[in-house]
Design an enzyme around this catalytic site. Structure first.
Site, mmCIF file in Angstrom:
data_model
loop_
_atom_site.group_PDB
_atom_site.id
_atom_site.type_symbol
_atom_site.label_atom_id
_atom_site.label_comp_id
_atom_site.label_asym_id
_atom_site.label_seq_id
_atom_site.Cartn_x
_atom_site.Cartn_y
_atom_site.Cartn_z
ATOM 1 N N ASN A 7 0.803 -1.212 0.071
ATOM 2 C CA ASN A 7 -0.041 0.044 -0.079
ATOM 3 C C ASN A 7 0.962 1.244 -0.086
ATOM 4 O O ASN A 7 1.519 1.660 1.066
ATOM 5 C CB ASN A 7 -0.666 -0.208 1.243
ATOM 6 C CG ASN A 7 -2.021 1.022 1.300
ATOM 7 O OD1 ASN A 7 -2.006 2.158 0.389
ATOM 8 N ND2 ASN A 7 -2.985 1.112 2.238
ATOM 9 N N ARG A 90 -2.512 -1.830 -3.383
ATOM 10 C CA ARG A 90 -3.766 -1.093 -3.226
ATOM 11 C C ARG A 90 -3.696 0.152 -4.400
ATOM 12 O O ARG A 90 -2.580 0.839 -4.372
ATOM 13 C CB ARG A 90 -3.929 -0.468 -2.055
ATOM 14 C CG ARG A 90 -5.016 0.621 -1.873
ATOM 15 C CD ARG A 90 -4.775 1.237 -0.437
ATOM 16 N NE ARG A 90 -6.195 1.986 -0.207
ATOM 17 C CZ ARG A 90 -6.144 3.523 0.326
ATOM 18 N NH1 ARG A 90 -4.927 3.670 0.708
ATOM 19 N NH2 ARG A 90 -7.109 4.016 0.411
ATOM 20 N N HIS A 179 -12.102 4.425 -0.564
ATOM 21 C CA HIS A 179 -11.973 3.553 0.741
ATOM 22 C C HIS A 179 -12.772 2.196 0.559
ATOM 23 O O HIS A 179 -13.153 1.636 1.402
ATOM 24 C CB HIS A 179 -12.462 4.260 1.990
ATOM 25 C CG HIS A 179 -11.914 5.547 2.237
ATOM 26 N ND1 HIS A 179 -12.346 6.347 3.001
ATOM 27 C CD2 HIS A 179 -10.472 5.747 2.202
ATOM 28 C CE1 HIS A 179 -11.575 7.463 3.114
ATOM 29 N NE2 HIS A 179 -10.493 6.892 2.593
ATOM 30 N N ARG A 238 -9.005 17.615 4.933
ATOM 31 C CA ARG A 238 -9.771 17.911 3.639
ATOM 32 C C ARG A 238 -11.240 18.599 4.277
ATOM 33 O O ARG A 238 -11.599 17.978 5.269
ATOM 34 C CB ARG A 238 -10.114 16.727 2.671
ATOM 35 C CG ARG A 238 -8.856 16.431 2.075
ATOM 36 C CD ARG A 238 -9.134 15.147 1.358
ATOM 37 N NE ARG A 238 -8.336 14.041 2.126
ATOM 38 C CZ ARG A 238 -8.277 12.711 1.489
ATOM 39 N NH1 ARG A 238 -9.276 12.167 0.732
ATOM 40 N NH2 ARG A 238 -7.575 11.903 2.332
ATOM 41 N N GLU A 381 -7.482 -3.562 5.377
ATOM 42 C CA GLU A 381 -7.453 -3.563 4.070
ATOM 43 C C GLU A 381 -6.431 -4.642 3.244
ATOM 44 O O GLU A 381 -6.737 -5.219 2.351
ATOM 45 C CB GLU A 381 -6.739 -2.070 3.762
ATOM 46 C CG GLU A 381 -8.156 -1.261 3.988
ATOM 47 C CD GLU A 381 -7.628 0.394 4.044
ATOM 48 O OE1 GLU A 381 -6.895 0.725 4.898
ATOM 49 O OE2 GLU A 381 -8.223 1.272 3.155
#
Ligand code: ADP
Length: 397
Positions: A7, A90, A179, A238, A381
């Site tokens: 990742n 990923r 996600h 963000r 993940e």
């Protein structure tokens, strides 16, 4: 089969070596602060744990350091890198091109490259991880697992923006969702837990990036991030949802350039912009000490999540379970409590003791009388990527 999971982010590489189908983690770690003289390198196996600070010049340096340790005669876990059968990567943005996990060839890399325009903060690093991995793990099949793929089931009424059709048809402007690897993983675990494949679930992923998904019968039907991972919830840096006219105002009236607006909204806003801190732990302790900015930021954050829960419950005509996951979702009992307060109208009742208890396992934190389950599901993940890679190599698509 041994699957290496990579990742690759802007300044970090998370990795895990997983034996499939047993799902046993052979080793794992992270290289953080790539580019710095004091980069952090961690490597953990059943018998060894290394945490060291060292110079890691770039991603190549980082990945080569990982590969070297894997085959180290003393603390390595492999005789040679050829023992790795597959490397699962990923990849954040698969656009409309990838609705499934995909074996990587030149065409796939070209497409990921094309999609950099849609995910400039992520896809370049994901692609770099793939290219480096091909050079280092030469015998392994390289597999791309996309964060957008889970959201391919979102129907048109939720994925389209109210703009003239050409922007969708010719330029692919639509909700893609992100996600997805995490939302897919926690959805599957939650469905197993509640033993209800036909269910309505809201998954709430709260990490540095934050997003929510409405999931009907295991499929994503709506999602809070859109064309890019920018809108929806308040995130670390963000802003999430804002009135887009603010952008025009900043440019037309306050003299901002477009690139300054981009930096402002993606790197200097969110919890950082509101409080000066990115890490929720700092914000929570600020709030406990009475810092007004921290208190307001927590209230705004929880309020935004609550609004999305309400809208997804309406969209799905009900909700069986709310699932909290990722760094904040799994660890912040304070934020979970704020989100779940005054939600009795939905039949949602939080058990505060269970909410405060800490565990690394999947757990239920609602009262016995709550009509809606409230679950904390640790995301994984890396395991989801390993499962996907294993399944692709076994089914051959
Ligand atoms: P990423 O999106 O980088 O994968 P994570 O899912 O690891 O992020 O979440 C990281 C965030 O989780 C941190 O910035 C921090 O705000 C939050 N976090 C981690 N541990 C705790 C904790 N014990 N309490 C509250 N927040 C936490």
């Amino acid at each position: 089969m041994k699957v290496m999971i990579i990742n690759a982010g802007s300044s970090s590489i998370k990795y895990q070596l997983i034996r499939m189908p047993s799902e046993a983690v052979v080793c794992q770690g992270i290289v953080e602060r790539i580019g710095a003289k004091d980069a952090i390198f961690t490597y953990k196996t059943d018998t060894t744990e290394i945490n060291k600070t060292m110079e890691i010049k770039n991603h190549r340096d980082g990945l080569e350091s990982i590969a070297k340790l894997l085959v180290d005669p003393k603390i390595g876990v492999l005789k040679n890198a050829g023992e790795i059968d597959a490397v699962g990567h990923r990849v954040v943005h698969g656009g409309n091109s990838f609705s499934e996990t995909t074996i990587i060839d030149q065409k796939v890399k070209d497409k990921i490259d094309e999609l950099i325009a849609l995910a400039p903060l992520h896809n370049p690093h994901n692609l770099e991880g793939i290219v480096l991995s091909e050079k280092i793990f030469t015998h392994a099949r390289q597999i791309a697992v996309f964060d957008t793929a889970f959201h391919h089931t979102i129907p048109s009424k939720a994925k389209r923006y109210a703009m003239p059709h050409t922007f969708y048809e010719e330029h692919g402007i639509q909700v893609y969702g992100f996600h997805g690897i995490s939302h897919q993983y926690v959805t599957d675990r939650a469905i197993e837990y509640i033993k209800k494949p036909e269910s309505k679930i809201v998954t709430v992923h709260l990490g540095n990036g934050c997003s929510m998904t409405a999931v009907v019968n295991g499929k994503s039907v709506d999602h809070s991030l859109g064309f890019t991972p920018s809108n929806g919830l308040i995130m670390g840096t963000r802003s999430g949802d804002i009135d887009h006219a603010i952008i025009f105002y900043l440019v037309d009236n306050l003299g901002y350039s477009l690139s300054e607006v981009k930096t402002l909204l993606t790197k200097e806003s969110g919890m950082l912009g509101l409080t000066g801190h990115i890490d929720l732990r700092d914000i929570q302790s600020g709030a406990e000490k009475g810092d007004k900015d921290c208190i307001l930021a927590l209230e705004m954050n929880a309020y935004r999540i609550k609004k999305y829960i309400g809208s997804y419950a309406a969209a799905m005509n009900g909700v069986d379970a709310i699932v909290f996951t990722a760094g904040i979702g799994e660890n912040s009992s304070i934020l979970r409590a704020m989100v779940c307060s005054q939600m009795e109208f939905l039949g949602l009742e939080l058990d505060t003791k269970k909410n405060d208890a800490r565990s690394a396992q999947i757990r239920e934190i609602n009262t016995p009388t709550s009509k809606v389950k409230i679950l904390v599901v640790p995301t994984n993940e890396e395991l989801e990527i390993a499962k996907e890679a294993y399944s692709v190599l076994n089914t051959g698509y």
